[in-house]
Design an enzyme around this catalytic site. Sequence first.
Site, mmCIF file in Angstrom:
data_model
loop_
_atom_site.group_PDB
_atom_site.id
_atom_site.type_symbol
_atom_site.label_atom_id
_atom_site.label_comp_id
_atom_site.label_asym_id
_atom_site.label_seq_id
_atom_site.Cartn_x
_atom_site.Cartn_y
_atom_site.Cartn_z
ATOM 1 N N ASN A 9 0.869 -1.180 0.000
ATOM 2 C CA ASN A 9 0.000 0.000 0.000
ATOM 3 C C ASN A 9 0.905 1.229 0.000
ATOM 4 O O ASN A 9 1.523 1.541 1.009
ATOM 5 C CB ASN A 9 -0.898 -0.035 1.249
ATOM 6 C CG ASN A 9 -1.698 1.244 1.411
ATOM 7 O OD1 ASN A 9 -1.755 2.079 0.502
ATOM 8 N ND2 ASN A 9 -2.327 1.411 2.561
ATOM 9 N N TRP A 10 0.963 1.885 -1.133
ATOM 10 C CA TRP A 10 1.872 3.042 -1.272
ATOM 11 C C TRP A 10 1.333 4.287 -0.588
ATOM 12 O O TRP A 10 2.046 5.289 -0.476
ATOM 13 C CB TRP A 10 2.114 3.355 -2.751
ATOM 14 C CG TRP A 10 2.776 2.264 -3.524
ATOM 15 C CD1 TRP A 10 3.102 1.010 -3.071
ATOM 16 C CD2 TRP A 10 3.215 2.317 -4.880
ATOM 17 N NE1 TRP A 10 3.705 0.285 -4.068
ATOM 18 C CE2 TRP A 10 3.787 1.071 -5.196
ATOM 19 C CE3 TRP A 10 3.163 3.304 -5.872
ATOM 20 C CZ2 TRP A 10 4.309 0.776 -6.452
ATOM 21 C CZ3 TRP A 10 3.678 3.020 -7.127
ATOM 22 C CH2 TRP A 10 4.254 1.770 -7.407
ATOM 23 N N LYS A 11 0.060 4.244 -0.186
ATOM 24 C CA LYS A 11 -0.585 5.425 0.397
ATOM 25 C C LYS A 11 -0.385 6.614 -0.566
ATOM 26 O O LYS A 11 -0.359 6.393 -1.780
ATOM 27 C CB LYS A 11 -0.038 5.686 1.808
ATOM 28 C CG LYS A 11 -0.083 4.404 2.656
ATOM 29 C CD LYS A 11 0.119 4.601 4.117
ATOM 30 C CE LYS A 11 0.003 3.251 4.809
ATOM 31 N NZ LYS A 11 0.098 3.346 6.272
ATOM 32 N N HIS A 95 -9.435 0.852 5.097
ATOM 33 C CA HIS A 95 -8.118 1.103 5.700
ATOM 34 C C HIS A 95 -8.294 2.056 6.880
ATOM 35 O O HIS A 95 -9.122 2.968 6.831
ATOM 36 C CB HIS A 95 -7.154 1.700 4.662
ATOM 37 C CG HIS A 95 -5.746 1.721 5.177
ATOM 38 N ND1 HIS A 95 -5.298 2.707 6.019
ATOM 39 C CD2 HIS A 95 -4.714 0.856 5.009
ATOM 40 C CE1 HIS A 95 -4.035 2.442 6.344
ATOM 41 N NE2 HIS A 95 -3.656 1.324 5.744
ATOM 42 N N GLU A 97 -6.726 4.519 7.849
ATOM 43 C CA GLU A 97 -6.574 5.955 7.552
ATOM 44 C C GLU A 97 -7.856 6.516 6.930
ATOM 45 O O GLU A 97 -8.163 7.703 7.090
ATOM 46 C CB GLU A 97 -5.335 6.172 6.660
ATOM 47 C CG GLU A 97 -4.052 5.971 7.477
ATOM 48 C CD GLU A 97 -2.862 5.458 6.706
ATOM 49 O OE1 GLU A 97 -2.845 5.536 5.464
ATOM 50 O OE2 GLU A 97 -1.927 4.959 7.366
ATOM 51 N N GLU A 167 -4.698 -4.807 10.746
ATOM 52 C CA GLU A 167 -3.712 -3.734 10.874
ATOM 53 C C GLU A 167 -3.970 -2.961 12.166
ATOM 54 O O GLU A 167 -4.786 -2.019 12.173
ATOM 55 C CB GLU A 167 -3.809 -2.774 9.681
ATOM 56 C CG GLU A 167 -3.509 -3.433 8.361
ATOM 57 C CD GLU A 167 -2.998 -2.425 7.333
ATOM 58 O OE1 GLU A 167 -1.937 -2.677 6.771
ATOM 59 O OE2 GLU A 167 -3.657 -1.390 7.138
ATOM 60 N N GLY A 173 3.043 2.594 10.670
ATOM 61 C CA GLY A 173 3.956 3.709 10.468
ATOM 62 C C GLY A 173 4.661 4.160 11.737
ATOM 63 O O GLY A 173 5.287 5.215 11.765
ATOM 64 N N SER A 212 4.016 -1.805 10.150
ATOM 65 C CA SER A 212 5.478 -1.826 10.271
ATOM 66 C C SER A 212 6.097 -3.180 9.915
ATOM 67 O O SER A 212 7.036 -3.632 10.568
ATOM 68 C CB SER A 212 5.902 -1.387 11.677
ATOM 69 O OG SER A 212 5.469 -0.056 11.934
ATOM 70 N N GLY A 233 3.172 -1.037 4.172
ATOM 71 C CA GLY A 233 3.120 0.381 3.835
ATOM 72 C C GLY A 233 4.501 0.879 3.441
ATOM 73 O O GLY A 233 4.978 0.660 2.322
ATOM 74 N N GLY A 234 5.174 1.517 4.379
ATOM 75 C CA GLY A 234 6.458 2.174 4.120
ATOM 76 C C GLY A 234 7.470 1.311 3.356
ATOM 77 O O GLY A 234 8.090 1.790 2.398
HETATM 78 P P1 13P Z 1 3.399 0.633 7.517
HETATM 79 O O1 13P Z 1 3.948 -0.671 6.964
HETATM 80 O O2 13P Z 1 4.088 1.828 6.983
HETATM 81 O O3 13P Z 1 3.312 0.586 9.019
HETATM 82 O O4 13P Z 1 1.875 0.742 6.986
HETATM 83 C C1 13P Z 1 0.998 -0.299 7.188
HETATM 84 C C2 13P Z 1 -0.248 -0.032 6.417
HETATM 85 O O5 13P Z 1 -1.050 0.799 6.792
HETATM 86 C C3 13P Z 1 -0.462 -0.774 5.179
HETATM 87 O O6 13P Z 1 -1.774 -0.631 4.716
#
Ligand code: 13P
Length: 251
Positions: A9-11, A95, A97, A167, A173, A212, A233-234
Amino acid sequence: MRKLMVAGNWKMHGDRALAGELAAASRDAATARVDVELVLAPPFTLLATLAQALAGSPVALAGQDVSGHAQGAYTGEVSAAMLAEAGCSHVLVGHSERRQYHGETDEQVAAKFIAAQKAGLVPILCLGESRQEHESGQTEAVVGRQLATVIEAAGAAAMEHSVLAYEPVWAIGTGLTASPEQAQAVHAFLRSQIAGRDVRIAGLIRILYGGSVKPDNAAGLFAQADIDGALVGGASLVAADFAAIAAAAPN
Ligand code: 13P
């Protein structure tokens, strides 16, 4: 045996140059590990670029969000049919967010899940508790409610064509990861909730862990019985890290 899935997930990150780099790395990772299903969820504007870069490869594309409506006067939204036409086979729904910053309710998430499946997309349903809910021992109550709302709206049979992603919000993050044992306990709980409705589907459904996930903690998570992959994510924005996470899958 459930096929492991590693989804990135590149956000709200990335541009065409990075998309080209990550597509090439993902194609290589998919060739190295045909037993792992790879999915990329870039921002909407990069879907066309990636669809082209990934053509002929098994790497799948996902939207990061979808409208609960099929079409209409919903400025700024993207429908499931539009995502499918752009080359997506999957889409993230619910998600944290989206729930946190856009006020998405369990019912709206359920509508998105249903809309995605109607257009032939596989929803990746994200579930997770906040730090405060975690600390006050409400994890199962929260993720159980989030899941039950979708099952009640979509029907238990619909879960067969979906993926779950646990999650914990406090691990996203933050560099804090749920321990493999902590995550396993929640994954087992989620699977038991599905089993209460349909034992066969409970055995089939993939439950990804997100929060993470990095190359150095992925193997420990993947070793757990009910962790069927990762929503990253990251680390999915660093080609070598994303490939290393896929390579950490047990074979
Ligand atoms: P991180 O891996 O950056 O913690 O993000 C997780 C995430 O929200 C993937 O959807």
